[in-house]
Design an enzyme around this catalytic site. Sequence first.
Site, PDB file in Angstrom:
ATOM      1  N   LYS A 182      -1.557  10.690  40.546  1.00 46.33           N
ATOM      2  CA  LYS A 182      -2.862  11.128  39.725  1.00 46.33           C
ATOM      3  C   LYS A 182      -2.597  12.034  38.516  1.00 46.33           C
ATOM      4  O   LYS A 182      -3.693  12.117  37.940  1.00 46.33           O
ATOM      5  CB  LYS A 182      -3.706  11.820  40.830  1.00 46.33           C
ATOM      6  CG  LYS A 182      -2.981  12.982  41.319  1.00 46.33           C
ATOM      7  CD  LYS A 182      -3.802  13.764  42.519  1.00 46.33           C
ATOM      8  CE  LYS A 182      -2.840  14.308  43.686  1.00 46.33           C
ATOM      9  NZ  LYS A 182      -3.408  14.210  44.960  1.00 46.33           N
ATOM     10  N   LYS A 238       6.922   6.984  39.509  1.00 42.55           N
ATOM     11  CA  LYS A 238       5.971   7.074  40.691  1.00 42.55           C
ATOM     12  C   LYS A 238       4.540   6.790  40.408  1.00 42.55           C
ATOM     13  O   LYS A 238       4.071   7.340  39.361  1.00 42.55           O
ATOM     14  CB  LYS A 238       6.233   8.204  41.501  1.00 42.55           C
ATOM     15  CG  LYS A 238       5.234   8.697  42.532  1.00 42.55           C
ATOM     16  CD  LYS A 238       5.650  10.293  43.118  1.00 42.55           C
ATOM     17  CE  LYS A 238       4.737  11.070  42.375  1.00 42.55           C
ATOM     18  NZ  LYS A 238       4.623  12.444  43.239  1.00 42.55           N
ATOM     19  N   LYS A 257       8.621  19.289  36.780  1.00 40.74           N
ATOM     20  CA  LYS A 257       7.269  19.482  36.463  1.00 40.74           C
ATOM     21  C   LYS A 257       7.838  20.919  35.274  1.00 40.74           C
ATOM     22  O   LYS A 257       7.018  20.709  34.463  1.00 40.74           O
ATOM     23  CB  LYS A 257       6.616  20.335  37.517  1.00 40.74           C
ATOM     24  CG  LYS A 257       5.895  19.176  38.244  1.00 40.74           C
ATOM     25  CD  LYS A 257       4.723  19.936  39.089  1.00 40.74           C
ATOM     26  CE  LYS A 257       4.120  18.847  39.857  1.00 40.74           C
ATOM     27  NZ  LYS A 257       3.011  19.345  40.754  1.00 40.74           N
TER      28      LYS A 257
END
Length: 342
Positions: free
Chosen positions: A203, A200, A117
């Site tokens: 969302k 993956k 991230k």
Amino acid sequence: MTATFAPRIFSGIQPSGGLTLGNYLGALKRFVEKQDEGIETIYCLVDMHAITVWQDPEKLRQQTREGAAAFIAAGIDPARSILFNQSQVSGHAELGWIFNCVARMGWMSRMTQWKDKAGKNAEAQSLGLFAYPSLMAADIMLYHATMVPVGEDQKQHLELTRDIAIKFNNDFGVDFFPVVEPLIEGVATRVMSLRDGTKKMSKSDPSDQSRINLTDDADTIAQKIRKAKTDPEPLPGHLEGLKDRPEARNLVNIYAALSGQPAAAVVAEFAGAQFGAFKPKLADLAVAKLSPITTEMNRLMKDPAEIDRILGQGADRAAAIAEPILERTFQITGMIRSRRRG
Ligand code: AMP
Ligand code: TRP
């Protein structure tokens, strides 16, 4: 001496966007199974984790309610499970702080989710994003939870939770926090993107085509599956034939998880079929399983006050379990607790 702890399940989902098929198969569906096995279950919409990256306040509130609606629509019974949003129980933040003082910077820097991230721009990330796994450990330990059902991506965070609990126990010479067991089970512990079988399903993926959302209608689900990336080969008759075919394997796994069969049974059934024939079957199955949930979610979302009431009641029950554990933690760490409460 090792203390024994009653079996108790805790798990959380971030209300940082709409829930996906990955969340459903990797988490929600299994949360319901655990509840139905009769284990004590505590499920949390982790809004404080969500704000480690920017969230529009109005959207966050909406997504938290939508998440709660998804839990209930999928089969979580707020009378049997405890269902609440994290920020309503202040113990999460309080224990999170204590754990920030137990966990080491080096442990946090090794978290792959942090590295992914933060990328090359760690300097610009929030301090909360770095400390995220320590708050997650607090979520679990605040209830002395012993088992945590999650998808594969959370394995490392649960190992860290164990390390924090062990270090706390060692530092203070107590046997107070349990060593938690991750429950990463089934064929859908890592549902992949429909556009790229090596990523993956998430969302936060910029492409809506990469995922199936629990709010998608039947036509959208069918269209996304029809367009899902595959290879030109037909389906093999054995699982070994899916090796190095990540997109094909992903669709087979999704079919298996939705239909409650092992992946081997799915390839045996569809051996030799082209994707042109398999995809409509998968779309029908996905619509059959997901549309009752979507319909129920939409019904529940018409009454946000009722959802807020359920979350409030869940938070009261969660706080009642957390309170004595938190009190004892403060006592162990040397904090004076002499204020009259209640
Ligand atoms: P998150 O959406 O990151 O808050 O994840 C909530 C839960 O869903 C966690 O237990 C995750 O491991 C699980 N999860 C999220 N995405 C996937 C996926 N693509 N496949 C399987 N499980 C997932
Ligand atoms: N980090 C988890 C995720 O992104 C969400 C989470 C927060 C969680 N606290 C938790 C999961 C405690 C299990 C237990 O998926």
